[in-house]
Design a protein around this motif. Structure first.
Motif, PDB file in Angstrom:
ATOM      1  N   ALA A   1      85.709 137.642   7.044  1.00  0.00           N
ATOM      2  CA  ALA A   1      86.819 136.977   6.350  1.00  0.00           C
ATOM      3  C   ALA A   1      86.943 137.421   4.903  1.00  0.00           C
ATOM      4  O   ALA A   1      88.006 137.290   4.293  1.00  0.00           O
ATOM      5  CB  ALA A   1      86.633 135.456   6.416  1.00  0.00           C
ATOM      6  N   GLN A   2      85.870 137.944   4.342  1.00  0.00           N
ATOM      7  CA  GLN A   2      85.916 138.362   2.930  1.00  0.00           C
ATOM      8  C   GLN A   2      86.583 139.718   2.734  1.00  0.00           C
ATOM      9  O   GLN A   2      86.898 140.100   1.614  1.00  0.00           O
ATOM     10  CB  GLN A   2      84.502 138.407   2.349  1.00  0.00           C
ATOM     11  N   HIS A   3      86.795 140.448   3.819  1.00  0.00           N
ATOM     12  CA  HIS A   3      87.486 141.737   3.725  1.00  0.00           C
ATOM     13  C   HIS A   3      88.984 141.495   3.868  1.00  0.00           C
ATOM     14  O   HIS A   3      89.509 141.409   4.980  1.00  0.00           O
ATOM     15  CB  HIS A   3      86.983 142.701   4.802  1.00  0.00           C
ATOM     16  N   ILE A   4      89.649 141.382   2.749  1.00  0.00           N
ATOM     17  CA  ILE A   4      91.059 140.974   2.742  1.00  0.00           C
ATOM     18  C   ILE A   4      91.997 142.155   2.489  1.00  0.00           C
ATOM     19  O   ILE A   4      92.927 142.401   3.256  1.00  0.00           O
ATOM     20  CB  ILE A   4      91.290 139.877   1.676  1.00  0.00           C
ATOM     21  N   THR A   5      91.747 142.890   1.420  1.00  0.00           N
ATOM     22  CA  THR A   5      92.660 143.981   1.052  1.00  0.00           C
ATOM     23  C   THR A   5      92.411 145.217   1.917  1.00  0.00           C
ATOM     24  O   THR A   5      91.329 145.381   2.506  1.00  0.00           O
ATOM     25  CB  THR A   5      92.489 144.365  -0.426  1.00  0.00           C
ATOM     26  N   GLU A   6      93.404 146.103   1.955  1.00  0.00           N
ATOM     27  CA  GLU A   6      93.274 147.344   2.710  1.00  0.00           C
ATOM     28  C   GLU A   6      92.145 148.207   2.167  1.00  0.00           C
ATOM     29  O   GLU A   6      91.430 148.867   2.925  1.00  0.00           O
ATOM     30  CB  GLU A   6      94.597 148.116   2.689  1.00  0.00           C
ATOM     31  N   GLN A   7      91.974 148.197   0.843  1.00  0.00           N
ATOM     32  CA  GLN A   7      90.917 148.998   0.240  1.00  0.00           C
ATOM     33  C   GLN A   7      89.540 148.469   0.603  1.00  0.00           C
ATOM     34  O   GLN A   7      88.618 149.232   0.903  1.00  0.00           O
ATOM     35  CB  GLN A   7      91.076 149.023  -1.288  1.00  0.00           C
ATOM     36  N   GLN A   8      89.398 147.144   0.610  1.00  0.00           N
ATOM     37  CA  GLN A   8      88.131 146.537   1.015  1.00  0.00           C
ATOM     38  C   GLN A   8      87.796 146.903   2.455  1.00  0.00           C
ATOM     39  O   GLN A   8      86.650 147.232   2.781  1.00  0.00           O
ATOM     40  CB  GLN A   8      88.198 145.015   0.853  1.00  0.00           C
ATOM     41  N   LYS A   9      88.800 146.849   3.307  1.00  0.00           N
ATOM     42  CA  LYS A   9      88.592 147.187   4.707  1.00  0.00           C
ATOM     43  C   LYS A   9      88.245 148.669   4.873  1.00  0.00           C
ATOM     44  O   LYS A   9      87.368 149.032   5.665  1.00  0.00           O
ATOM     45  CB  LYS A   9      89.842 146.853   5.528  1.00  0.00           C
ATOM     46  N   ALA A  10      88.933 149.518   4.123  1.00  0.00           N
ATOM     47  CA  ALA A  10      88.677 150.963   4.218  1.00  0.00           C
ATOM     48  C   ALA A  10      87.256 151.287   3.778  1.00  0.00           C
ATOM     49  O   ALA A  10      86.563 152.092   4.424  1.00  0.00           O
ATOM     50  CB  ALA A  10      89.689 151.724   3.363  1.00  0.00           C
ATOM     51  N   ASN A  11      86.804 150.660   2.691  1.00  0.00           N
ATOM     52  CA  ASN A  11      85.444 150.908   2.193  1.00  0.00           C
ATOM     53  C   ASN A  11      84.403 150.445   3.206  1.00  0.00           C
ATOM     54  O   ASN A  11      83.414 151.135   3.469  1.00  0.00           O
ATOM     55  CB  ASN A  11      85.235 150.191   0.855  1.00  0.00           C
ATOM     56  N   ARG A  12      84.626 149.261   3.760  1.00  0.00           N
ATOM     57  CA  ARG A  12      83.696 148.704   4.732  1.00  0.00           C
ATOM     58  C   ARG A  12      83.676 149.557   6.006  1.00  0.00           C
ATOM     59  O   ARG A  12      82.603 149.848   6.566  1.00  0.00           O
ATOM     60  CB  ARG A  12      84.101 147.262   5.064  1.00  0.00           C
ATOM     61  N   LEU A  13      84.834 149.963   6.472  1.00  0.00           N
ATOM     62  CA  LEU A  13      84.940 150.772   7.681  1.00  0.00           C
ATOM     63  C   LEU A  13      84.175 152.080   7.518  1.00  0.00           C
ATOM     64  O   LEU A  13      83.426 152.499   8.415  1.00  0.00           O
ATOM     65  CB  LEU A  13      86.413 151.054   7.984  1.00  0.00           C
ATOM     66  N   HIS A  14      84.363 152.722   6.379  1.00  0.00           N
ATOM     67  CA  HIS A  14      83.691 153.996   6.113  1.00  0.00           C
ATOM     68  C   HIS A  14      82.173 153.817   6.112  1.00  0.00           C
ATOM     69  O   HIS A  14      81.440 154.637   6.688  1.00  0.00           O
ATOM     70  CB  HIS A  14      84.158 154.560   4.768  1.00  0.00           C
ATOM     71  N   LYS A  15      81.711 152.751   5.491  1.00  0.00           N
ATOM     72  CA  LYS A  15      80.272 152.489   5.417  1.00  0.00           C
ATOM     73  C   LYS A  15      79.673 152.263   6.795  1.00  0.00           C
ATOM     74  O   LYS A  15      78.629 152.844   7.146  1.00  0.00           O
ATOM     75  CB  LYS A  15      80.020 151.269   4.521  1.00  0.00           C
ATOM     76  N   VAL A  16      80.332 151.432   7.612  1.00  0.00           N
ATOM     77  CA  VAL A  16      79.790 151.093   8.928  1.00  0.00           C
ATOM     78  C   VAL A  16      79.833 152.285   9.874  1.00  0.00           C
ATOM     79  O   VAL A  16      78.840 152.579  10.563  1.00  0.00           O
ATOM     80  CB  VAL A  16      80.547 149.893   9.543  1.00  0.00           C
ATOM     81  N   ILE A  17      80.956 153.001   9.932  1.00  0.00           N
ATOM     82  CA  ILE A  17      81.072 154.111  10.868  1.00  0.00           C
ATOM     83  C   ILE A  17      80.082 155.222  10.517  1.00  0.00           C
ATOM     84  O   ILE A  17      79.520 155.885  11.400  1.00  0.00           O
ATOM     85  CB  ILE A  17      82.516 154.668  10.929  1.00  0.00           C
ATOM     86  N   THR A  18      79.838 155.406   9.224  1.00  0.00           N
ATOM     87  CA  THR A  18      78.857 156.416   8.800  1.00  0.00           C
ATOM     88  C   THR A  18      77.462 156.049   9.305  1.00  0.00           C
ATOM     89  O   THR A  18      76.749 156.889   9.869  1.00  0.00           O
ATOM     90  CB  THR A  18      78.840 156.542   7.269  1.00  0.00           C
ATOM     91  N   ASN A  19      77.087 154.790   9.126  1.00  0.00           N
ATOM     92  CA  ASN A  19      75.767 154.339   9.584  1.00  0.00           C
ATOM     93  C   ASN A  19      75.653 154.365  11.101  1.00  0.00           C
ATOM     94  O   ASN A  19      74.629 154.771  11.655  1.00  0.00           O
ATOM     95  CB  ASN A  19      75.483 152.924   9.062  1.00  0.00           C
ATOM     96  N   VAL A  20      76.707 153.916  11.788  1.00  0.00           N
ATOM     97  CA  VAL A  20      76.700 153.885  13.250  1.00  0.00           C
ATOM     98  C   VAL A  20      76.542 155.297  13.813  1.00  0.00           C
ATOM     99  O   VAL A  20      75.689 155.547  14.686  1.00  0.00           O
ATOM    100  CB  VAL A  20      77.990 153.233  13.787  1.00  0.00           C
ATOM    101  N   ASN A  21      77.326 156.243  13.324  1.00  0.00           N
ATOM    102  CA  ASN A  21      77.257 157.605  13.860  1.00  0.00           C
ATOM    103  C   ASN A  21      75.950 158.303  13.490  1.00  0.00           C
ATOM    104  O   ASN A  21      75.437 159.121  14.268  1.00  0.00           O
ATOM    105  CB  ASN A  21      78.456 158.421  13.388  1.00  0.00           C
ATOM    106  N   ARG A  22      75.394 157.977  12.335  1.00  0.00           N
ATOM    107  CA  ARG A  22      74.101 158.549  11.944  1.00  0.00           C
ATOM    108  C   ARG A  22      73.006 158.092  12.911  1.00  0.00           C
ATOM    109  O   ARG A  22      72.168 158.885  13.349  1.00  0.00           O
ATOM    110  CB  ARG A  22      73.764 158.144  10.511  1.00  0.00           C
ATOM    111  N   ARG A  23      73.041 156.806  13.263  1.00  0.00           N
ATOM    112  CA  ARG A  23      72.023 156.281  14.181  1.00  0.00           C
ATOM    113  C   ARG A  23      72.251 156.768  15.613  1.00  0.00           C
ATOM    114  O   ARG A  23      71.293 157.016  16.355  1.00  0.00           O
ATOM    115  CB  ARG A  23      72.008 154.751  14.109  1.00  0.00           C
ATOM    116  N   LEU A  24      73.516 156.907  15.998  1.00  0.00           N
ATOM    117  CA  LEU A  24      73.799 157.456  17.323  1.00  0.00           C
ATOM    118  C   LEU A  24      73.300 158.899  17.437  1.00  0.00           C
ATOM    119  O   LEU A  24      72.773 159.309  18.485  1.00  0.00           O
ATOM    120  CB  LEU A  24      75.297 157.399  17.616  1.00  0.00           C
ATOM    121  N   LYS A  25      73.437 159.638  16.374  1.00  0.00           N
ATOM    122  CA  LYS A  25      72.942 161.023  16.371  1.00  0.00           C
ATOM    123  C   LYS A  25      71.428 161.046  16.560  1.00  0.00           C
ATOM    124  O   LYS A  25      70.897 161.878  17.306  1.00  0.00           O
ATOM    125  CB  LYS A  25      73.333 161.701  15.058  1.00  0.00           C
TER     126      LYS A  25
END
Length: 399
Positions: free
Chosen positions: A308-332
């Motif tokens: 709920a704290q991710h409101i703005t598009e920029q907040q969402k973009a930053n969070r998305l980038h952080k999570v997908i980077t970590n997820v794909n690193r661990r999948l690798k």
């Protein structure tokens, strides 16, 4: 009556510098229209019999080129109007010419297109276009130029610069396909005439490189889905990979945006962020179990990517980038541990489920609808022609 286009020196009007303006004269049905060329010459430098500048005229070559180009512009428009069986007068012909090309630069057009993508909430593609814009600025130092300047020679120099900077073939291809899209947009908006289109000579297709294999067999998919680890941080990457596979190859950004409102009548119903296409898929038992695992009454989202704290598009973009980077690193890391043939990402799950269904005999059109491929013409033709049962049967091939 035939129309004529001439350029003459308007001797009846004298400017403050003692010169006379050069005018385009349009004659049609006995009526005349005079349009300034934006140039002027002295009477002694103009041949009034032939309506051309004399050999001693300053800037004679430049004036001749401008006259030839302007006459060609009007004559081309006349041919176009006649081929379309459209009537016109001297005034309407001039109106079409003066409004046909708007003096907007490459800089202006890029910014306009990026702004349009932002309004459409196509953030991923917007960032891709912004990346090409930044690359062009770095190469050319500025984009205060017109699309007519982007000829095949200019494009070849840009390609050479990209190669010298070590960019991969596919990356260069993406740069040029995006630039071609912007040029087509400029033509569509009458910013540049189609006759200047440089991609007839400069073929972007030569930059296409066969993409490395990104699909796994069912056996290798099962290895990932049944992977066990004592590291709790490995669980979310596996579950997101599995959900992508079980939910029709749903993109990571679309997973992140899912809420309970997207579950309707035992189906996942959502609009793809990339294309805006409405997707309706059966909610498999495996997908339900993954959703239940991450149920949090304090979070409106189904998965712990956004909150709920991710409101703005920029907040969402930053969070998305952080999570997908970590997820794909661990999948690798998991893929390396399992000795799988290719690096593992969430996209591999998307690609694999499509490949597995294709090998099982599911039609390309149904696979396209499941995955939301709005750019595929065959998918568009059959967009609404498959019922839920057909799609349900298609997805059974995944298990």
């Amino acid at each position: 009556m035939a129309e004529t286009i001439n350029v003459l020196c308007y001797k009846s009007k004298t400017l403050s510098n003692g010169e006379h303006p050069l005018m385009i004269r349009i004659c049609k049905n006995g009526k005349k229209k005079y349009v300034s060329l934006g140039l002027s010459v002295k009477a002694e430098h103009w041949n009034f019999e032939k309506n051309i500048p004399k050999p001693n005229c300053p800037n004679r070559e430049h004036i001749n080129i401008l006259i030839a180009n302007k006459k060609k512009e009007y004559e081309t428009e006349i041919v176009k109007l006649k081929s379309e069986d459209k009537l016109f007068t001297a005034n309407t012909l001039n109106e079409r010419i003066t409004s046909s090309v708007k003096p907007r630069t490459v800089e202006d057009t890029f910014k306009e297109y990026i702004s349009l993508l932002k309004e459409e909430n196509r953030r991923g593609y917007m960032l891709s276009v912004q990346q090409v814009y930044n690359s062009l600025i770095k190469y050319n130092k500025h984009l205060d130029l017109y699309f007519t300047d982007l000829d095949s020679a200019w494009l070849k120099k840009y390609e050479a610069w990209l190669r010298n900077n070590g960019l991969a073939e596919n990356t260069i291809g993406i740069r040029f396909r995006t630039l071609r899209t912007i040029y087509n947009y400029a033509i569509e908006k009458d910013i540049v005439q189609a006759e200047y289109y440089p991609f007839k000579k400069y073929k972007v297709s030569k930059l296409n490189q066969e993409t490395a294999k990104r699909a796994l067999s069912k056996e290798n998919i099962d290895k990932i889905l049944h992977y066990q680890s004592k590291n709790r941080f490995m669980r979310l990457p596996i579950d997101l990979f599995a959900f992508t596979y079980y939910a029709g190859g749903i993109n990571f950004v679309d997973i992140a945006n899912l809420t309970k409102d997207n579950i309707i009548d035992n189906r996942i119903v959502y609009k793809r962020c990339k294309t805006g296409k409405l997707i309706k898929l059966p909610l498999t038992q495996q997908a339900k179990e993954i959703i239940s695992k991450y149920h949090n009454p304090n979070n409106p989202y189904l998965f712990p990517v956004f909150s709920a704290q991710h409101i703005t598009e920029q907040q969402k973009a930053n969070r998305l980038h952080k999570v997908i980077t970590n997820v794909n690193r661990r999948l690798k890391q998991i893929g390396e541990e399992l000795k799988l043939p290719i690096p593992i990402t969430t996209y591999v799950a998307r690609h694999s489920q499509a490949t597995i269904m294709k090998k099982a005999g599911v039609s390309t059109a149904i696979i396209g609808q499941i995955m939301g491929h709005s750019s595929e013409r065959i998918t568009q033709i059959y967009l609404d022609s498959f019922d839920n049962e057909q799609i349900n049967d298609a997805m059974k091939n995944l298990f």
